[in-house]
Each structure stands twice: as structure tokens, then as C-alpha cells.
Design an enzyme around this catalytic site. Structure first.
Site, short mmCIF file in Angstrom:
data_model
loop_
_atom_site.label_atom_id
_atom_site.label_comp_id
_atom_site.label_asym_id
_atom_site.label_seq_id
_atom_site.Cartn_x
_atom_site.Cartn_y
_atom_site.Cartn_z
N SER A 1 0.84 -1.21 -0.11
CA SER A 1 0.11 -0.17 -0.03
C SER A 1 0.95 1.17 0.24
O SER A 1 1.97 1.20 0.21
CB SER A 1 -0.88 -0.04 1.31
OG SER A 1 -0.21 0.21 2.57
N GLY A 2 0.29 2.18 0.20
CA GLY A 2 0.76 3.64 0.24
C GLY A 2 1.91 3.78 -0.88
O GLY A 2 1.86 3.50 -1.96
N ALA B 1 1.09 12.89 -0.46
CA ALA B 1 0.01 12.17 -0.37
C ALA B 1 -0.11 10.88 -0.22
O ALA B 1 0.44 10.15 -1.19
CB ALA B 1 -1.05 12.78 -1.63
N TYR C 1 10.76 7.77 15.15
CA TYR C 1 10.88 7.82 13.56
C TYR C 1 12.12 8.73 13.26
O TYR C 1 12.85 8.23 12.24
CB TYR C 1 9.46 8.20 13.23
CG TYR C 1 9.10 8.26 11.62
CD1 TYR C 1 8.88 7.14 10.92
CD2 TYR C 1 9.48 9.60 10.99
CE1 TYR C 1 8.70 7.47 9.59
CE2 TYR C 1 9.48 9.51 9.60
CZ TYR C 1 8.90 8.52 8.88
OH TYR C 1 8.64 8.47 7.47
N LYS D 1 14.88 7.28 10.93
CA LYS D 1 15.39 7.69 9.44
C LYS D 1 16.85 8.28 9.30
O LYS D 1 17.37 8.49 8.48
CB LYS D 1 14.14 8.65 9.23
CG LYS D 1 12.88 7.77 8.90
CD LYS D 1 13.18 6.95 7.85
CE LYS D 1 11.74 6.09 7.60
NZ LYS D 1 11.83 5.02 6.45
#
Length: 260
Positions: A27-28, A200, A165, A169
Site C-alpha cells: 500500500s501507500g 499524499a 521515527y 530515518k
């Protein structure tokens, strides 16, 4: 005129027949990458934890003419990473490109974040990227490419609490530099990273639009979220021979956020 000089630049962007492993592909952004590489002529090895969504995507891609193999994969498990790579080799005979996309988010204030919450993010985002890179590099031939998906939050501060997060990263960016140093000259495997801004996607859809837009207005030159095709182009470039003299870099694709 030498053979190298006779190569047309446009041909260096082609990915016909390349075997591309993509994690977090169900997904995404990961599903978007899968579609983009299929459009570019690549053969796909797709891994994700959600086997049902992965199977649905693979069906759509096959219907459009792509060759695809899938395997349910938790990148926090080194054995699962190795199994995904072996599934790709069994189907296609080799691995040419890895897109290390699997990742999870976290938005917990640091004083309330539990060890398990922090550890889960690091195990997927950082350690999962490492296990996948290891598994692929063991079988990749010279000329192969690894593209790690980092984040602009590895370069700049966030508007909300995301210690795990952001730390994971930033670590992926450091991992990219070191693996490039180890593998690019000795094994001929280029290692680069992309640092996306806000795109998005399912992940950004969960963020309240008002505060997010205010943050983008303050930090982004373009003052908008990115679109999938804008990130696809950067990933395809670093995967292709067009970027054959580029390794060890992190390319921000963030609308100017990290340039402020």
C-alpha cells in the site's frame, strides 16, 4: 569515439528486465513504486506484512502485463528478508535493485514512549533496511543498486513528537553512507537514499490537515504536499544506470523543506 560516449543518455533510464525487490509494497508509497517500476519494464519481487493487500496489487500488475512474485515479509525478521530475496531469485534468477521502503511511524511524546514502542520503529525502519540490504547484497552482481527510503525528518525537525521515527530515518541516512563505502567500490553495488517530504499517502492522511499545512507553509518552498509520481521519478533515477556515478548520497525530495 569510445563505446561509453556512444551511449544515449535516455537509454540509461530504462529498466527493462531488471529484477526489483520492493518492501512495504502492499500500500501507500510502496504500492506506487511497484506500479512505477512495472511501467518502466522491471520484473517485481514484492514483500509486505499484509499478504492480502499484496496479492491484490500483484493481481492488478499481472493483469497489466507485469511479471511479479510476492511473499509475506516482516523485515524485522532477517530470515524473512532472506526468504524474500530467495523467492525472487527462484523466479527470475537474480536481483538487480532493492527499494528499502518498509517502515512504520510513531508520534508519541518522548516522556511517554515505551521501550517497546521505540524498539518497534527502529527494528522495522533501521534494522529491517539493514537485513534487506544484507540479503540482497550477498547475491547482487556489480552494477546493482540499493535505494533506501529515509525521510526529510532525518534531516530537519518535525512539527510533532516523532523521536523514534526521526532517529530511525537519520540512522538510515548514516547506514546508506557506510554501506556505499563498503560495497560500491568493492562489490559494484551503489547505495543511495531518498529523503521524502510529506506526500499524499495513507500515512499523511492520518495527520490533521490544518497543522500539517501550516508546517508545510513555514518550511517548504513549494508549500504543498508531494505527489506519488514526483517521488517515483527520483527512485527510478537512483535505481537505473542513469545514476551510475552516484553513490552514498541522500536525495531530498521534499519541496524545499531541507533547504530552508
Amino acid at each position: 569515439m569510445s563505446e561509453i560516449e556512444r551511449v544515449r543518455a535516455i537509454d540509461r533510464f530504462r529498466l527493462d528486465g531488471k529484477v526489483v525487490v520492493i518492501t512495504g509494497a502492499s500500500s501507500g508509497l510502496g504500492a506506487g513504486f511497484a506500479r512505477a517500476f512495472a511501467d518502466a519494464g522491471a520484473r517485481l519481487v514484492l514483500g509486505a506484512r499484509r499478504a492480502d493487500a499484496l496479492s491484490e496489487l500483484a493481481g492488478d500488475l499481472r493483469a497489466a502485463g507485469a511479471r511479479v512474485v510476492t511473499r509475506a515479509t516482516d523485515v524485522a525478521d532477517p530470515d524473512a528478508c532472506a526468504a524474500l530475496v530467495e523467492a525472487g531469485r527462484a523466479e527470475f534468477g537474480r536481483i538487480d535493485v532493492l527499494v528499502n521502503n518498509a517502515g512504520v511511524g510513531s508520534a508519541v511524546p518522548a516522556l511517554r514512549e515505551t521501550p517497546d514502542q521505540f524498539r518497534q520503529v527502529v527494528e522495522v525502519n533501521l534494522m529491517g533496511s539493514y537485513w534487506m540490504a544484507q540479503a540482497c547484497a550477498r547475491v547482487m552482481a556489480p552494477g546493482s543498486s540499493i535505494v533506501n527510503i529515509a525521510s526529510v525528518l532525518g534531516l530537519i525537525k518535525s512539527y510533532n513528537p516523532q523521536a523514534a521515527y526521526s532517529a530511525s530515518k537519520a540512522a538510515v541516512i548514516g547506514l546508506t553512507r557506510d554501506l556505499s563505502q563498503q560495497w560500491s567500490g568493492r562489490r559494484g553495488i551503489r547505495v543511495n537514499a531518498i529523503a521524502p517530504g510529506y506526500f499524499a499517502s495513507e500515512m499523511t492522511a492520518a495527520i490533521p490537515s490544518g497543522p500539517l499545512q501550516e508546517f508545510i507553509d513555514r518550511t517548504s518552498t513549494l508549500k504543498r504536499v508531494g505527489q506519488q509520481h514526483e517521488l517515483d521519478a527520483a527512485v527510478l533515477f537512483l535505481a537505473a544506470d542513469a545514476s551510475s556515478y552516484i553513490t552514498g548520497i541522500t536525495l531530498p525530495v521534499d519541496g524545499g523543506m531541507s533547504g530552508h
